[in-house]
Design a protein around this motif. Sequence first.
Motif, PDB file in Angstrom:
ATOM      1  N   ILE A 278       0.831  -1.203   0.000  1.00  0.00           N
ATOM      2  CA  ILE A 278       0.000   0.000   0.000  1.00  0.00           C
ATOM      3  C   ILE A 278       0.867   1.254   0.000  1.00  0.00           C
TER       4      ILE A 278
ATOM      5  N   TRP B 242      -2.634   4.176 -12.903  1.00  0.00           N
ATOM      6  CA  TRP B 242      -1.995   5.489 -12.794  1.00  0.00           C
ATOM      7  C   TRP B 242      -1.039   5.725 -13.950  1.00  0.00           C
TER       8      TRP B 242
ATOM      9  N   LYS C  46      -5.980   9.358  -8.801  1.00  0.00           N
ATOM     10  CA  LYS C  46      -5.013   9.132  -7.728  1.00  0.00           C
ATOM     11  C   LYS C  46      -5.624   9.440  -6.364  1.00  0.00           C
TER      12      LYS C  46
ATOM     13  N   THR D  49       8.286   1.220  -8.205  1.00  0.00           N
ATOM     14  CA  THR D  49       7.113   0.916  -7.381  1.00  0.00           C
ATOM     15  C   THR D  49       6.449  -0.379  -7.819  1.00  0.00           C
TER      16      THR D  49
ATOM     17  N   THR E 191      -3.742  -0.701  -9.452  1.00  0.00           N
ATOM     18  CA  THR E 191      -3.855   0.728  -9.186  1.00  0.00           C
ATOM     19  C   THR E 191      -2.671   1.484  -9.773  1.00  0.00           C
ATOM     20  N   LEU E 192      -1.472   0.979  -9.521  1.00  0.00           N
ATOM     21  CA  LEU E 192      -0.272   1.618 -10.078  1.00  0.00           C
ATOM     22  C   LEU E 192      -0.267   1.547 -11.603  1.00  0.00           C
TER      23      LEU E 192
ATOM     24  N   LEU F 273       1.473   3.746  -3.002  1.00  0.00           N
ATOM     25  CA  LEU F 273       0.398   4.665  -3.386  1.00  0.00           C
ATOM     26  C   LEU F 273       0.656   6.080  -2.867  1.00  0.00           C
TER      27      LEU F 273
ATOM     28  N   MET G 281      -8.101   6.639  -5.438  1.00  0.00           N
ATOM     29  CA  MET G 281      -7.435   5.370  -5.142  1.00  0.00           C
ATOM     30  C   MET G 281      -6.555   5.451  -3.901  1.00  0.00           C
ATOM     31  N   ARG G 282      -6.003   6.603  -3.622  1.00  0.00           N
ATOM     32  CA  ARG G 282      -5.198   6.751  -2.408  1.00  0.00           C
ATOM     33  C   ARG G 282      -6.065   6.686  -1.159  1.00  0.00           C
TER      34      ARG G 282
ATOM     35  N   ASN H 171      -3.409  -3.227  -5.583  1.00  0.00           N
ATOM     36  CA  ASN H 171      -2.412  -2.154  -5.604  1.00  0.00           C
ATOM     37  C   ASN H 171      -1.575  -2.204  -6.868  1.00  0.00           C
TER      38      ASN H 171
ATOM     39  N   THR I  13      -8.404   2.626  -1.704  1.00  0.00           N
ATOM     40  CA  THR I  13      -7.705   1.344  -1.564  1.00  0.00           C
ATOM     41  C   THR I  13      -7.341   1.048  -0.103  1.00  0.00           C
TER      42      THR I  13
END
Length: 175
Positions: free
Chosen positions: A65, A131, A144, A79, A127-128, A68, A147-148, A124, A151
């Motif tokens: 996590i 992004w 962002k 990342t 998610t990245l 993020l 999701m920040r 995650n 998540t």
Amino acid sequence: FVDLFDWLIILLGEKELNQFLIGDPSFHLKSNGSKLEVVFTLQRNPSHLFINSYLPSFSTMVMTIVPLFLNEQIHFGTTIKLVLTAQLCLYTLFQSSLADIPKTAYLKHIDFWNMLVLLISLTNFFTLLIWEIFQQSKIQSKIKFVMRIGTPMAALILVSIYWITAGMLYFGFLS
């Protein structure tokens, strides 16, 4: 004569093993004293599973996590490698936790935990990836932000639900 000696036989060894607690041992002499029958229960010691499975997988999940919230200038490759390495570590932990428990045809509560932390880690990862895909888009900052917040909140809610049900199972509220 045999019944007279039933109460004289006691367990002198450890009642607490690494993975189990020995509960209510009873000893009975059978067949004119030539056979000894031992009856006891084994109760799983939750601290062994907690230290060897839950704590490492929770720490690894939290580690997935963290990217993020890293600086936006950090390279995507760094990342994503962190999350992929964590995913491999979680799978290894999943396999090692399966080695310590009996094989059954149904899912156990530890299996749900392992699937949960793998799911959060995989979320995650995606998610990245999202992004990176929307990097040049105008909605990138909104994605962002959502999701920040979303998540980690979803992870917190799911982990809380898991631990509430695990506690209820352990203390006998759920059968």
